[in-house]
Design a protein around this motif. Structure first.
Motif, PDB file in Angstrom:
ATOM      1  N   GLY A 143       0.815  -1.208   0.000  1.00 20.47           N
ATOM      2  CA  GLY A 143       0.000   0.000   0.000  1.00 20.47           C
ATOM      3  C   GLY A 143       0.850   1.261   0.000  1.00 20.47           C
ATOM      4  O   GLY A 143       0.513   2.253  -0.652  1.00 20.47           O
ATOM      5  N   GLU A 144       1.968   1.239   0.743  1.00 18.88           N
ATOM      6  CA  GLU A 144       2.891   2.379   0.726  1.00 18.88           C
ATOM      7  C   GLU A 144       3.466   2.587  -0.673  1.00 18.88           C
ATOM      8  O   GLU A 144       3.594   3.717  -1.159  1.00 18.88           O
ATOM      9  CB  GLU A 144       4.028   2.166   1.722  1.00 18.88           C
ATOM     10  CG  GLU A 144       3.611   2.264   3.183  1.00 18.88           C
ATOM     11  CD  GLU A 144       4.807   2.100   4.113  1.00 18.88           C
ATOM     12  OE1 GLU A 144       5.958   2.195   3.629  1.00 18.88           O
ATOM     13  OE2 GLU A 144       4.596   1.888   5.319  1.00 18.88           O
ATOM     14  N   LEU A 145       3.824   1.493  -1.322  1.00 19.31           N
ATOM     15  CA  LEU A 145       4.387   1.598  -2.669  1.00 19.31           C
ATOM     16  C   LEU A 145       3.373   2.189  -3.644  1.00 19.31           C
ATOM     17  O   LEU A 145       3.729   2.987  -4.519  1.00 19.31           O
ATOM     18  CB  LEU A 145       4.843   0.220  -3.153  1.00 19.31           C
ATOM     19  CG  LEU A 145       5.992  -0.424  -2.379  1.00 19.31           C
ATOM     20  CD1 LEU A 145       6.253  -1.840  -2.875  1.00 19.31           C
ATOM     21  CD2 LEU A 145       7.254   0.421  -2.486  1.00 19.31           C
ATOM     22  N   LEU A 146       2.102   1.809  -3.496  1.00 16.73           N
ATOM     23  CA  LEU A 146       1.075   2.309  -4.405  1.00 16.73           C
ATOM     24  C   LEU A 146       0.763   3.790  -4.186  1.00 16.73           C
ATOM     25  O   LEU A 146       0.100   4.407  -5.022  1.00 16.73           O
ATOM     26  CB  LEU A 146      -0.210   1.492  -4.243  1.00 16.73           C
ATOM     27  CG  LEU A 146      -0.208   0.098  -4.862  1.00 16.73           C
ATOM     28  CD1 LEU A 146      -1.522  -0.609  -4.577  1.00 16.73           C
ATOM     29  CD2 LEU A 146       0.040   0.156  -6.364  1.00 16.73           C
ATOM     30  N   SER A 147       1.219   4.362  -3.092  1.00 16.76           N
ATOM     31  CA  SER A 147       0.990   5.791  -2.861  1.00 16.76           C
ATOM     32  C   SER A 147       1.874   6.654  -3.753  1.00 16.76           C
ATOM     33  O   SER A 147       1.679   7.867  -3.828  1.00 16.76           O
ATOM     34  CB  SER A 147       1.224   6.143  -1.387  1.00 16.76           C
ATOM     35  OG  SER A 147       2.602   6.006  -1.055  1.00 16.76           O
ATOM     36  N   HIS A 148       2.850   6.038  -4.427  1.00 17.57           N
ATOM     37  CA  HIS A 148       3.725   6.771  -5.343  1.00 17.57           C
ATOM     38  C   HIS A 148       3.188   6.620  -6.761  1.00 17.57           C
ATOM     39  O   HIS A 148       2.907   5.506  -7.225  1.00 17.57           O
ATOM     40  CB  HIS A 148       5.153   6.252  -5.252  1.00 17.57           C
ATOM     41  CG  HIS A 148       5.799   6.519  -3.920  1.00 17.57           C
ATOM     42  ND1 HIS A 148       6.530   7.649  -3.670  1.00 17.57           N
ATOM     43  CD2 HIS A 148       5.785   5.808  -2.768  1.00 17.57           C
ATOM     44  CE1 HIS A 148       6.964   7.625  -2.419  1.00 17.57           C
ATOM     45  NE2 HIS A 148       6.528   6.522  -1.843  1.00 17.57           N
ATOM     46  N   GLN A 149       3.082   7.723  -7.465  1.00 16.87           N
ATOM     47  CA  GLN A 149       2.434   7.723  -8.774  1.00 16.87           C
ATOM     48  C   GLN A 149       3.134   6.802  -9.762  1.00 16.87           C
ATOM     49  O   GLN A 149       2.471   6.139 -10.570  1.00 16.87           O
ATOM     50  CB  GLN A 149       2.375   9.145  -9.334  1.00 16.87           C
ATOM     51  CG  GLN A 149       1.522   9.248 -10.592  1.00 16.87           C
ATOM     52  CD  GLN A 149       1.348  10.669 -11.078  1.00 16.87           C
ATOM     53  OE1 GLN A 149       1.938  11.041 -12.092  1.00 16.87           O
ATOM     54  NE2 GLN A 149       0.559  11.455 -10.369  1.00 16.87           N
ATOM     55  N   ASP A 150       4.457   6.721  -9.733  1.00 13.29           N
ATOM     56  CA  ASP A 150       5.168   5.861 -10.671  1.00 13.29           C
ATOM     57  C   ASP A 150       4.745   4.404 -10.494  1.00 13.29           C
ATOM     58  O   ASP A 150       4.521   3.676 -11.480  1.00 13.29           O
ATOM     59  CB  ASP A 150       6.683   5.979 -10.490  1.00 13.29           C
ATOM     60  CG  ASP A 150       7.226   7.278 -11.052  1.00 13.29           C
ATOM     61  OD1 ASP A 150       6.475   7.996 -11.731  1.00 13.29           O
ATOM     62  OD2 ASP A 150       8.409   7.580 -10.798  1.00 13.29           O
ATOM     63  N   ASN A 151       4.650   3.960  -9.237  1.00 10.08           N
ATOM     64  CA  ASN A 151       4.248   2.571  -8.979  1.00 10.08           C
ATOM     65  C   ASN A 151       2.784   2.331  -9.352  1.00 10.08           C
ATOM     66  O   ASN A 151       2.436   1.280  -9.917  1.00 10.08           O
ATOM     67  CB  ASN A 151       4.474   2.224  -7.511  1.00 10.08           C
ATOM     68  CG  ASN A 151       5.938   2.271  -7.134  1.00 10.08           C
ATOM     69  OD1 ASN A 151       6.805   1.979  -7.954  1.00 10.08           O
ATOM     70  ND2 ASN A 151       6.228   2.643  -5.905  1.00 10.08           N
ATOM     71  N   LEU A 152       1.942   3.305  -9.051  1.00  2.78           N
ATOM     72  CA  LEU A 152       0.530   3.201  -9.423  1.00  2.78           C
ATOM     73  C   LEU A 152       0.397   3.106 -10.940  1.00  2.78           C
ATOM     74  O   LEU A 152      -0.381   2.294 -11.470  1.00  2.78           O
ATOM     75  CB  LEU A 152      -0.237   4.410  -8.893  1.00  2.78           C
ATOM     76  CG  LEU A 152      -1.728   4.486  -9.220  1.00  2.78           C
ATOM     77  CD1 LEU A 152      -2.484   3.316  -8.609  1.00  2.78           C
ATOM     78  CD2 LEU A 152      -2.315   5.813  -8.737  1.00  2.78           C
ATOM     79  N   GLY A 153       1.178   3.908 -11.639  1.00  4.65           N
ATOM     80  CA  GLY A 153       1.139   3.886 -13.093  1.00  4.65           C
ATOM     81  C   GLY A 153       1.601   2.553 -13.663  1.00  4.65           C
ATOM     82  O   GLY A 153       1.056   2.066 -14.662  1.00  4.65           O
ATOM     83  N   ARG A 154       2.604   1.937 -13.027  1.00  2.87           N
ATOM     84  CA  ARG A 154       3.090   0.640 -13.514  1.00  2.87           C
ATOM     85  C   ARG A 154       2.040  -0.442 -13.329  1.00  2.87           C
ATOM     86  O   ARG A 154       1.852  -1.309 -14.186  1.00  2.87           O
ATOM     87  CB  ARG A 154       4.382   0.252 -12.796  1.00  2.87           C
ATOM     88  CG  ARG A 154       5.565   1.114 -13.163  1.00  2.87           C
ATOM     89  CD  ARG A 154       6.872   0.509 -12.727  1.00  2.87           C
ATOM     90  NE  ARG A 154       7.167  -0.717 -13.463  1.00  2.87           N
ATOM     91  CZ  ARG A 154       8.319  -1.357 -13.399  1.00  2.87           C
ATOM     92  NH1 ARG A 154       9.303  -0.883 -12.633  1.00  2.87           N
ATOM     93  NH2 ARG A 154       8.522  -2.470 -14.083  1.00  2.87           N
ATOM     94  N   ILE A 155       1.334  -0.409 -12.192  1.00  2.00           N
ATOM     95  CA  ILE A 155       0.271  -1.396 -11.968  1.00  2.00           C
ATOM     96  C   ILE A 155      -0.875  -1.175 -12.949  1.00  2.00           C
ATOM     97  O   ILE A 155      -1.434  -2.131 -13.509  1.00  2.00           O
ATOM     98  CB  ILE A 155      -0.235  -1.320 -10.518  1.00  2.00           C
ATOM     99  CG1 ILE A 155       0.852  -1.775  -9.538  1.00  2.00           C
ATOM    100  CG2 ILE A 155      -1.494  -2.158 -10.334  1.00  2.00           C
ATOM    101  CD1 ILE A 155       1.217  -3.240  -9.657  1.00  2.00           C
ATOM    102  N   ALA A 156      -1.236   0.091 -13.194  1.00  2.97           N
ATOM    103  CA  ALA A 156      -2.308   0.380 -14.152  1.00  2.97           C
ATOM    104  C   ALA A 156      -1.929  -0.114 -15.546  1.00  2.97           C
ATOM    105  O   ALA A 156      -2.752  -0.706 -16.261  1.00  2.97           O
ATOM    106  CB  ALA A 156      -2.593   1.878 -14.172  1.00  2.97           C
ATOM    107  N   ALA A 157      -0.682   0.104 -15.946  1.00  2.00           N
ATOM    108  CA  ALA A 157      -0.223  -0.360 -17.261  1.00  2.00           C
ATOM    109  C   ALA A 157      -0.191  -1.881 -17.326  1.00  2.00           C
ATOM    110  O   ALA A 157      -0.501  -2.482 -18.363  1.00  2.00           O
ATOM    111  CB  ALA A 157       1.158   0.221 -17.559  1.00  2.00           C
ATOM    112  N   LEU A 158       0.177  -2.513 -16.214  1.00  2.00           N
ATOM    113  CA  LEU A 158       0.183  -3.974 -16.154  1.00  2.00           C
ATOM    114  C   LEU A 158      -1.222  -4.526 -16.367  1.00  2.00           C
ATOM    115  O   LEU A 158      -1.431  -5.467 -17.150  1.00  2.00           O
ATOM    116  CB  LEU A 158       0.733  -4.432 -14.799  1.00  2.00           C
ATOM    117  CG  LEU A 158       0.691  -5.919 -14.482  1.00  2.00           C
ATOM    118  CD1 LEU A 158       1.669  -6.673 -15.380  1.00  2.00           C
ATOM    119  CD2 LEU A 158       1.029  -6.158 -13.005  1.00  2.00           C
ATOM    120  N   MET A 159      -2.201  -3.952 -15.679  1.00  2.00           N
ATOM    121  CA  MET A 159      -3.571  -4.438 -15.805  1.00  2.00           C
ATOM    122  C   MET A 159      -4.173  -4.106 -17.168  1.00  2.00           C
ATOM    123  O   MET A 159      -4.996  -4.853 -17.693  1.00  2.00           O
ATOM    124  CB  MET A 159      -4.441  -3.843 -14.693  1.00  2.00           C
ATOM    125  CG  MET A 159      -4.017  -4.281 -13.289  1.00  2.00           C
ATOM    126  SD  MET A 159      -3.917  -6.070 -13.136  1.00  2.00           S
ATOM    127  CE  MET A 159      -5.623  -6.530 -13.337  1.00  2.00           C
TER     128      MET A 159
END
Length: 517
Positions: free
Chosen positions: A382-398
């Motif tokens: 959850g801490e990692l997902l608070s950073h936009q770069d990580n959120l963007g990588r998960i969104a691109a993955l999905m």
């Protein structure tokens, strides 16, 4: 009589492949063992890059009932983590809530418009192949018969008969957990919808976000309002009470599971609206990937090539893009212009994408499972997902928007799915997705000045369309697109790369017509 292609399975993936082949000038025959289309509720919608692909074919508009381009979704979920995608610059994730039976109906309608034959009540029982084709044994309405095709494609699901008969292994992992239960029910009177849009269940101090998997100490809960008289409700349980799989699932079984997972006892009643609302249950999950997607003249698409947990809805994104990748390559092989190795590139390109879904579906199941160690892992994640770069990588993955196929072109767009661009052509304003509706390869000249591009590509005019257009902020001076929407060559504005263009044309679309005479 020898058919060009027989496709087994009239689900979304088989029908999409049939449409792609028909657009390319090949008329396949689709066989399905069911006498009529299934009304069983399966997938609840489409997620990811596939929606942009369907926009390229005009099918997004049929399914959504809305004109114009699809918009990204503001929120999604990964492993029971809510994702606020409004934070992202350039949100890549699209979703379209439409039941699978409607997807199948729309694809079959389009396939028949394109001249595809769909034959129902035909079950494959055997196959043999040689250097020129495949002989298929089938049981049909008139009894046993044999059909012949130059190629056979198995789109017949996770228990694929074609895959087994072709001798293609299906390694992976099988887990007895979790048990998933899902049903469409009347909205329970006990639900309270808060001003925030969250839902409060009786006896639960913490509200639930609708349309989002929520992890509790005892499992996962999902509630998705589908209309004023319809709610989809689902649970996942690990190490729950024994399940007798010979007994059909019921709404009462779901109610008991909701009580164990959330602590709330809801009075659930079957939905009364029209549609397929039979409760479903799945015990455990399989994550498996075919050893190869091609065995001689037999190929696999969709669930016949890969099965995985449904969390995040990656299945149709993966399978329908398998079909788009295979369709034009198989047509090229049949029509005699395919460059060496083009058909083999289907496995080479799509197998790693299957591996990637294999990975993230397992990761999501692990993140949702109970236990203090997972709770600690989720705190860190959850801490990692608070950073936009990580959120963007998960969104691109999905979304699958991080897919990059190998090309020898250094341009940053090369290898990826082309962005939708506003265009001005001699015929008027349009979008790139609308210009791609023919399903052919496209050389897009955005230079707004005299160029040699059309002359250079003249030898491929039977396979590649050329379009000169204006674009307000062109990301390139020119783009060469495969029929499935992926960029194989691009040149920056003001740059000339005739050698690169000719190399890309030969690599992906064979020799010019004059060289094949």
């Amino acid at each position: 009589m020898t058919n060009d292609v027989i496709i087994t399975g009239a689900g979304p993936n088989g029908l999409m492949l049939a449409c792609e082949l028909a657009l390319a000038g090949v008329r396949p025959v689709v066989l399905d063992r069911l006498a009529e289309r299934s009304a069983e509720q399966k997938a609840n919608g489409l997620v990811g890059q596939v929606i942009r692909l369907l926009d390229h074919r005009g099918l997004y508009q049929r399914l959504s009932g809305a004109p114009g381009a699809p918009d990204p979704v503001p929120r999604f979920v990964f492993g029971a983590f809510p994702l606020d995608l409004r934070q992202l610059d350039g949100n890549p994730l699209h979703a379209l809530p439409v039941p699978q039976h409607r997807i199948e109906a729309a694809l079959e309608e389009r396939a028949r418009e394109l001249g595809v034959t769909v034959r129902r009540g035909f079950e494959v029982t055997g196959l043999t192949q040689d250097d020129t084709g495949v002989t298929v044994d089938v049981d049909g309405p008139s009894g046993a018969e044999q059909l012949r095709a130059r190629y056979l494609v198995g789109a017949d699901g996770g228990r694929s008969t074609v895959r087994k008969l072709a001798g293609i292994g299906f390694p992976g992992v099988t887990s007895p957990d979790p048990v998933a239960r899902i049903a469409h029910v009347l909205p329970p009177a006990e639900l309270r919808v808060l001003d925030t849009g969250e839902v409060l269940l009786p006896g639960c101090p913490t509200p639930f976000l609708p349309y989002t998997h929520t992890r509790t100490d005892h499992g996962v809960f999902l509630l998705a309002p589908m209309g004023p008289e319809l709610v989809m409700m689902a649970t996942l349980e690990w190490s729950g009470p024994p399940v007798d799989e010979s007994v059909p699932p019921t709404v009462d079984e779901l109610r008991a599971s909701v009580r164990r997972v959330t602590g709330a006892d809801l009075a659930l009643a079957p939905a009364s609206t029209p549609g397929a609302h039979t409760p479903r249950r799945q015990v455990g999950h399989n994550t498996r990937l075919a050893e190869r997607y091609r065995e001689g003249r037999v190929l696999l698409v969709g669930d016949a090539a890969h099965v995985h947990a449904a969390t995040g809805g990656p299945g149709l994104n993966l399978g329908l893009q398998d079909a788009a990748n295979l369709g034009w390559k198989l047509a090229a092989e049949l029509q005699g212009w395919a460059p060496p190795g083009l058909l083999d590139s289907y496995h080479r390109e799509r197998y790693p994408i299957g591996e990637r879904v294999f990975m993230h579906s397992q990761a999501q199941m692990a993140l949702m499972s109970p236990g203090p160690a997972v709770t600690a892992l989720r705190a860190l994640f959850g801490e990692l997902l608070s950073h936009q770069d990580n959120l963007g990588r998960i969104a691109a993955l999905m979304a699958g928007s991080d897919v990059r196929y190998d090309t020898d072109c250094p341009h940053p767009l090369a290898g990826g799915f082309v962005p939708d661009l506003p265009l001005t052509t001699a015929a008027g304003p349009t979008r790139l997705a609308e210009a791609a509706r023919s399903g052919r390869a496209l050389l897009l000249d955005l230079s707004e000045g005299p160029t040699q591009l059309a002359e250079l590509a003249a030898g491929w005019k039977d396979r590649v369309d050329v379009l000169a257009a204006g674009c307000p902020q062109p990301p390139a001076g020119a783009l060469l697109l495969r029929p499935d929407g992926y960029v194989v060559w691009a040149a920056s504005p003001g740059e000339a790369d005739p050698d690169g263009l000719l190399r890309a044309l030969r690599t992906w679309f064979g020799e010019p017509a004059s060289a094949r005479l």
